[in-house]
Design a protein around this motif. Sequence first.
Motif, short mmCIF file in Angstrom:
data_model
loop_
_atom_site.label_atom_id
_atom_site.label_comp_id
_atom_site.label_asym_id
_atom_site.label_seq_id
_atom_site.Cartn_x
_atom_site.Cartn_y
_atom_site.Cartn_z
N GLU A 1 -1.30 7.93 1.58
CA GLU A 1 -2.23 8.86 0.97
C GLU A 1 -1.66 10.27 1.09
O GLU A 1 -0.67 10.49 1.78
CB GLU A 1 -3.58 8.77 1.68
CG GLU A 1 -4.29 7.45 1.40
CD GLU A 1 -5.62 7.37 2.09
OE1 GLU A 1 -5.96 8.30 2.84
OE2 GLU A 1 -6.34 6.39 1.88
N GLY B 1 -2.94 8.20 8.42
CA GLY B 1 -3.59 6.99 8.91
C GLY B 1 -4.12 7.15 10.32
O GLY B 1 -5.21 6.68 10.64
N PRO C 1 0.83 -1.19 0.00
CA PRO C 1 0.00 0.00 0.00
C PRO C 1 0.86 1.24 0.00
O PRO C 1 1.98 1.23 0.50
CB PRO C 1 -0.79 -0.11 1.32
CG PRO C 1 0.03 -1.00 2.18
CD PRO C 1 0.74 -1.94 1.26
N TYR D 1 -0.36 0.21 9.06
CA TYR D 1 -0.85 1.00 7.93
C TYR D 1 -2.36 1.09 8.07
O TYR D 1 -3.07 0.07 7.98
CB TYR D 1 -0.45 0.34 6.61
CG TYR D 1 -0.88 1.15 5.40
CD1 TYR D 1 -0.03 2.12 4.86
CD2 TYR D 1 -2.12 0.96 4.80
CE1 TYR D 1 -0.42 2.88 3.76
CE2 TYR D 1 -2.51 1.70 3.70
CZ TYR D 1 -1.66 2.66 3.19
OH TYR D 1 -2.06 3.42 2.11
N ALA E 1 -11.44 3.64 4.65
CA ALA E 1 -11.58 2.55 3.68
C ALA E 1 -11.60 1.18 4.36
O ALA E 1 -11.65 0.16 3.68
CB ALA E 1 -10.43 2.60 2.67
N GLY E 2 -11.55 1.17 5.69
CA GLY E 2 -11.55 -0.09 6.40
C GLY E 2 -10.29 -0.90 6.21
O GLY E 2 -10.32 -2.13 6.23
N VAL E 3 -9.15 -0.20 6.03
CA VAL E 3 -7.87 -0.88 5.81
C VAL E 3 -7.04 -0.79 7.09
O VAL E 3 -6.70 0.32 7.54
CB VAL E 3 -7.09 -0.25 4.63
CG1 VAL E 3 -5.73 -0.91 4.48
CG2 VAL E 3 -7.90 -0.39 3.35
N TYR E 4 -6.72 -1.94 7.68
CA TYR E 4 -5.91 -2.01 8.89
C TYR E 4 -4.88 -3.11 8.67
O TYR E 4 -5.21 -4.30 8.72
CB TYR E 4 -6.78 -2.32 10.11
CG TYR E 4 -7.94 -1.38 10.29
CD1 TYR E 4 -7.78 -0.20 11.01
CD2 TYR E 4 -9.19 -1.67 9.74
CE1 TYR E 4 -8.84 0.68 11.17
CE2 TYR E 4 -10.25 -0.80 9.90
CZ TYR E 4 -10.08 0.38 10.62
OH TYR E 4 -11.12 1.25 10.78
N LEU E 5 -3.63 -2.72 8.46
CA LEU E 5 -2.60 -3.68 8.12
C LEU E 5 -1.41 -3.57 9.06
O LEU E 5 -1.06 -2.47 9.52
CB LEU E 5 -2.12 -3.46 6.68
CG LEU E 5 -3.18 -3.52 5.57
CD1 LEU E 5 -2.56 -3.17 4.23
CD2 LEU E 5 -3.84 -4.90 5.52
N PRO F 1 -3.37 -8.25 7.17
CA PRO F 1 -4.50 -7.69 7.93
C PRO F 1 -4.32 -7.87 9.43
O PRO F 1 -3.89 -8.93 9.90
CB PRO F 1 -5.69 -8.49 7.40
CG PRO F 1 -5.29 -8.87 6.00
CD PRO F 1 -3.81 -9.13 6.08
N ARG G 1 -6.08 3.01 7.15
CA ARG G 1 -6.93 3.88 6.36
C ARG G 1 -8.36 3.60 6.82
O ARG G 1 -9.09 2.82 6.21
CB ARG G 1 -6.76 3.64 4.85
CG ARG G 1 -5.42 4.14 4.31
CD ARG G 1 -5.27 5.65 4.47
NE ARG G 1 -3.98 6.15 4.02
CZ ARG G 1 -2.98 6.47 4.80
NH1 ARG G 1 -3.07 6.28 6.11
NH2 ARG G 1 -1.87 6.98 4.30
#
Length: 407
Positions: free
Chosen positions: A28, A344, A25, A283, A288-292, A324, A285
């Motif tokens: 942003e 983030g 990723p 990481y 956008a429901g992004v949790y890494l 994830p 976001r």
Amino acid sequence: MPHADHRPLTASPGTSTRATARTRPRSEPARPRAVAPGSPSTATRAPGTPTRTRSARPRLLAAACAVALALAGCSTGGGASGEAPSGADGRAIPELAENRLQILDGPAVPDLPVTVPSVVHDPYRTSEDPLEYEDVEVTDASRILPLSGSLAEIVFTLGLGDHVVGRDVSATFEEAAGLPVVSEGHDISAESALALEPTVVLADTQSGPPETVEQLQNAGVPVVIVEEAWTVDEMYPRFSRVAEALGVPDSGARLTERTQGQMAQVRASSAEAVGDPSVAFLYLRGTAGVYLLGGPGSGADAMLAEVGARDAGVEMGLTAPFTPITAEALIAAQPDVILVMTGGLESVGGVDGLVGIPGVAQTPAGADRAVIDVEDGVLLNFGPRTPQVIAALAEELAAAGTGGAAE
């Protein structure tokens, strides 16, 4: 993501190939830092300045002072108190909070035309495919358009900033502030780019969308595509590749030498003060429901290694650059500190929102609110400002109280 039915690539005769970096990723666009309700307020700061949120402890001041003195080189007479370490040219490294570049001395006069290798643009390439190269001729560097913040940093630092006609949104340093932006998020606008009438475009293998790169090439503009950099060692060839494409190879060699000297000094002076804390790079976001959780090859692992910190994702045996987040994984990792990008952190509602992510509050970092955030446009740029980032990160980790000071 690459198309599932990718076609195999064969290197052209006489060209070299190497495996491209794994898909990761990207940060942003940097946004103004928002202070979450209930979290400690922070004064207005320049873009790129790391901030730390942590419950107060008496040893924090001692740790911060220790790394500040080490980086200043006071014990060896290397500079006045508070002065950052210097590189091969003897000039002090600017503080990251200054948000400025350290441009090479002397004029940079492009010697053109030149023909340089450029990565073949292929939207179907996957992380397992080797890179393929083609020759691109550059005849005019009077109107340069870099399509990433890292590439823009290189061009400006080489002394060619006056030739740059536009920027990607991730070029957040002061010298580029007045340039028109040709991207929204990570997407470059072909129309905006071509309207600037560039004579050469610099891109890397993550620049996109693919159709934009094709439009620029089809318009007859020389587009030089270079490899990505996700480690310190990988950034030096980028310096050379950009400098060669712009007809200033000697400046590229000088930049490499200076940065290597700065990195060696920052590395040596920060490791003892930082200790060996376990740091989890997240990481995030939230919109956008992004949790890494970062692992080997995320880029953060390389940054942490430079200051002697341990990457929690690597230590727990992750095999991918990003995985994830699960509550079980975070609790098992037990990081002392959490490292995030500023954008983030904002996207999840600040530190209060971060500790609400399942598993975070059950870690030493979450319980102690030991969170370091660094502006999106600089943390993983791997460019001329990387010594500044490393020095700032070392100071924040030392002040977090996880190493470099006795209990």
